[in-house]
Scaffold this active site. Structure first.
Site, PDB file in Angstrom:
ATOM      1  N   GLU A   1       0.997  -1.198  -0.016  1.00  0.00           N
ATOM      2  CA  GLU A   1      -0.001   0.045   0.042  1.00  0.00           C
ATOM      3  C   GLU A   1       0.963   1.285   0.021  1.00  0.00           C
ATOM      4  OE1 GLU A   1      -4.015  -1.814   2.050  1.00  0.00           O
ATOM      5  OE2 GLU A   1      -2.561  -0.604   3.146  1.00  0.00           O
TER       6      GLU A   1
ATOM      7  N   ASP B   1      -8.606  -8.974   4.186  1.00  0.00           N
ATOM      8  CA  ASP B   1      -8.193  -7.886   5.077  1.00  0.00           C
ATOM      9  C   ASP B   1      -9.290  -7.862   6.114  1.00  0.00           C
ATOM     10  OD1 ASP B   1      -7.011  -5.705   6.482  1.00  0.00           O
ATOM     11  OD2 ASP B   1      -7.858  -4.270   4.958  1.00  0.00           O
TER      12      ASP B   1
ATOM     13  N   GLU C   1     -12.873  -2.628  12.186  1.00  0.00           N
ATOM     14  CA  GLU C   1     -12.605  -1.956  11.026  1.00  0.00           C
ATOM     15  C   GLU C   1     -14.062  -2.371  10.154  1.00  0.00           C
ATOM     16  OE1 GLU C   1      -9.625  -0.894   7.451  1.00  0.00           O
ATOM     17  OE2 GLU C   1      -9.029  -2.077   9.009  1.00  0.00           O
TER      18      GLU C   1
END
Length: 686
Positions: free
Chosen positions: A293, A372, A400
């Site tokens: 990333e 993820d 998240e």
């Protein structure tokens, strides 16, 4: 009147409620009248203080100091007193304990003995003994022998020095504010207590996405502050780690390169490590996110991850440090048109060829799933795939993708599924938990790491019941065999006391919450379907045409990602047989993961007998109804839990009930419009 910190949940599971059963309290008082703890150190002082304060809170009086010959509680390291003889406490053959293991012994009317190989083990024994009293256990006879399954039991913080927390849902950082460390460390001390109370022994305090300010944490002007924080954690047996910027030799050191095979770069890191250890002699090591990333890494120089990790490991090795190298590496510039590109394959494809090439003080940190931290995804095939490399399983406590601590989602059942997953790496019974711990492959370093869910909110976690996830992670890091329902009841009893109604209602809410959340969000393992960037709330196509590789490929005929060898990306081949065969087969693939592995028509029948489209409709209607029931069940506890905690949680349950309807209606409407197939029960779909 209850004190405010109790009302707000600040004490978490270390509240130490007064024992209300008078006969039980009297038996505890007789057994805990006096204490002896030979030796003096910051860790032993912490253990002594915890025992004294905890017993005073629960029993109304603290144990009096006494000699070891006369004390009713004797605690210490083996051999520090005749009553703490290793053979007499572990048997003639000696029970094998690792460096953090302990024993708690008592015969009828004899003294209570807490003993361990190390001072940290004594501290863990103290907390375990206090938990026995918190949960109303009999202590007339005690025969407890325990060691952690994992050597490294770690919390990762994604805190930034400006005080923000990436993916933080409980306020701001407890470590940093306005580019500096916080001045007062009392809250960090209280946090260290929470870590030690569940047996956690390592913490990294800054974000793995290391920005310019955090790059300087290894610079000499900030190391005195790092050392102050490390001192606080050390008193509770916790080693401090730092996330480092792979490009630090350039950004901090002024070098022209960060090439891991450049001798000047290696020398720079070696000098930096030596400086760090002058300030923090027990420094744990580095956590590294590289080539991921847009983070810098060895790929820039045509090198691989073993080259990068080993260079840092060599710098730390003389001091006993560890490199925790994250395997969250994938192409984040994907073309959504390319159906053969598969983000799920990435970690295995990158790291499996390097198995056996990493130094012994490198541990690869592998997310529990290949994507993820989705509400449902398979276990990463890299766990069980890397047979000659130290590994850690990485979990995410912060919610998240699972409600961001505004929705209730007790994650321990999800983690248990990952830990209990049979990799078949060495035949049947090759559990992912043992691959992570190192036991499966006879590795020296292993364990669990997790992304923290705490911040500076008065109750630490925003949603009061989200504390159960932090507690549960610590329990599983120590003992992956612990049951989700046992952990839930322990946490409730320690946090709210022994009211049977509270224990029953909150336990049921926790244990059903993951299933409830999954039912009204992304179906059958497909994942995502969230708003980009902040990842909160429904957006079915939010990531569908994006660069991140997060696709569901829904069209008018069907949905799902073909990851088979026969016709898809070949991802199923990364698992050992028979696991690979089961995922490859459309008929054998588990319903809950069907759309992760297969693209199927909406009319495809699941093992449950329902079609895919009817399952989507039913689960989302039922999930929204069950979310509303959570609010009703919580309302039944008014007056039985602290008022501030009741109000804070109730606000979130009101929101969850409304937000679940939004999820229901957006997901159902999307798939009705896409498929044209109506709900068999005629319910309203827009």
């Amino acid at each position: 009147m209850q004190d405010l910190t109790y009302e707000e949940g600040y004490a978490c599971w270390l509240r130490y409620h007064a024992v209300e059963d008078e006969p039980l309290r009297q038996s505890y008082l007789r057994a805990c009248a006096s204490i002896a703890m030979p030796g003096a150190s910051t860790v032993l002082d912490a253990a002594r203080r915890e025992l004294s304060d905890g017993l005073r809170a629960m029993l109304g009086t603290a144990p009096a100091p006494a000699s070891a010959e006369d004390a009713s509680i004797v605690a210490g390291v083996f051999g520090s007193d005749p009553r703490l003889g290793a053979k007499s406490l572990t048997g003639a053959e000696g029970v094998r304990l690792d460096e953090d293991g302990f024993v708690i012994r008592r015969s009828i009317d004899g003294p209570i003995v807490l003993a361990a190989n190390t001072e940290r083990g004594v501290l863990y024994a103290a907390f375990r003994f206090l938990k026995l009293l918190q949960t109303g256990a009999s202590i007339e006879r005690l025969d407890v022998t325990d060691s952690p399954a994992n050597r490294l039991r770690m919390i990762n913080h994604w805190d930034n020095m400006d005080g923000s927390i990436e993916r933080g849902y409980a306020g701001r950082s407890i470590f940093f504010r306005d580019g500096r460390f916080v001045e007062h460390l009392s809250r960090i001390r209280d946090y260290a207590r929470l870590l030690a109370s569940v047996g956690l022994n390592a913490v990294s305090i800054n974000n793995v996405n290391v920005h310019a300010a955090e790059t300087r944490l290894i610079a000499e002007d900030l190391l005195p502050d790092v050392a102050r924080v490390a001192d606080v954690f050390r008193a509770y047996g916790v080693r401090l780690f730092l996330s480092v910027n792979y490009a630090a030799p350039i950004e901090l050191g002024g070098l022209a390169t960060a090439d891991p095979l450049d001798p000047e770069v290696a020398e720079w890191w070696a000098e930096r490590a030596e400086t760090i250890y002058r300030y923090v002699p027990d420094f744990g090591g580095f956590v590294v996110k590289a080539d991921s990333e847009f983070r810098p890494g060895p790929f820039t120089y045509g090198r691989n991850h073993a080259d990068g990790a080993n260079m840092l490991a060599d710098a730390l090795a003389p001091h006993g440090g560890i490199v925790v190298w994250r395997c969250f590496v994938y192409n984040c510039l994907q073309d959504w048109r390319d159906r053969k590109t598969d983000r799920a394959r990435a970690a295995y494809d990158h790291f499996k060829p390097l198995d056996g090439r990493f130094r012994d003080n490198v541990a690869l940190q592998i997310k529990n799933g290949p994507m993820d931290f989705q509400v449902r995804e398979p276990v990463s095939p890299l766990l069980g795939g890397m047979t000659n490399t130290n590994q850690l399983m990485e979990l995410q406590i912060t919610q998240e993708y699972t409600g961001q601590q505004r929705h209730l989602c007790y994650l321990v059942p999800q983690w248990k599924e990952a830990l209990d997953f049979d990799t078949y790496a060495r035949g049947e019974g090759s559990l992912a938990s043992e691959a992570a711990s190192g036991a499966l492959f006879d590795r020296l370093i292993g364990g669990l790491a997790a992304v923290s869910n705490i911040g500076d909110d008065p109750n630490w976690t925003g949603h009061p019941l989200a504390q159960a996830n932090f507690y549960g992670f610590g329990r599983l890091a120590w003992d992956p065999r612990a049951a989700a329902d046992d952990i839930a009841r322990e946490w409730i009893r320690m946090t709210f006391g022994g009211d049977p109604q509270v224990i029953r209602v909150v336990s049921d809410m926790l244990l059903q919450s993951w299933d409830i959340y999954e039912s009204y969000t992304a179906p059958l393992g497909v994942g995502w379907m969230v708003n980009p960037n902040h990842h909160y709330g429904p957006n079915v196509d939010g990531y569908e045409y994006a660069k991140w590789g997060t696709y569901h490929f829904a069209d008018r005929q069907g949905i799902g990602v073909d990851r088979t060898v026969a016709s898809g990306t070949g991802y199923t081949s990364q698992y050992h047989s028979p696991r690979s065969d089961r995922y490859e087969s459309l008929s054998a693939c588990p319903d809950e993961l069907l759309l992760f592995f297969h693209h199927v028509p909406y009319t495809h029948l699941l093992a449950s007998g329902k079609s895919v489209i009817q399952h989507i409709y039913d689960s989302h209607f039922e999930g929204a109804d069950r979310a509303a029931e959570l609010l009703a069940r919580w309302d039944s506890l008014q007056g039985a839990v602290p008022e501030a905690t009741f109000r804070e949680a109730r606000e979130r349950f009101v929101h969850q009930a409304e937000h679940a309807k939004e999820w229901r209606d957006q997901i159902n409407t999307y798939f009705y419009r896409k498929s044209g197939i109506p709900d068999a029960h005629g319910r309203t779909i827009y």
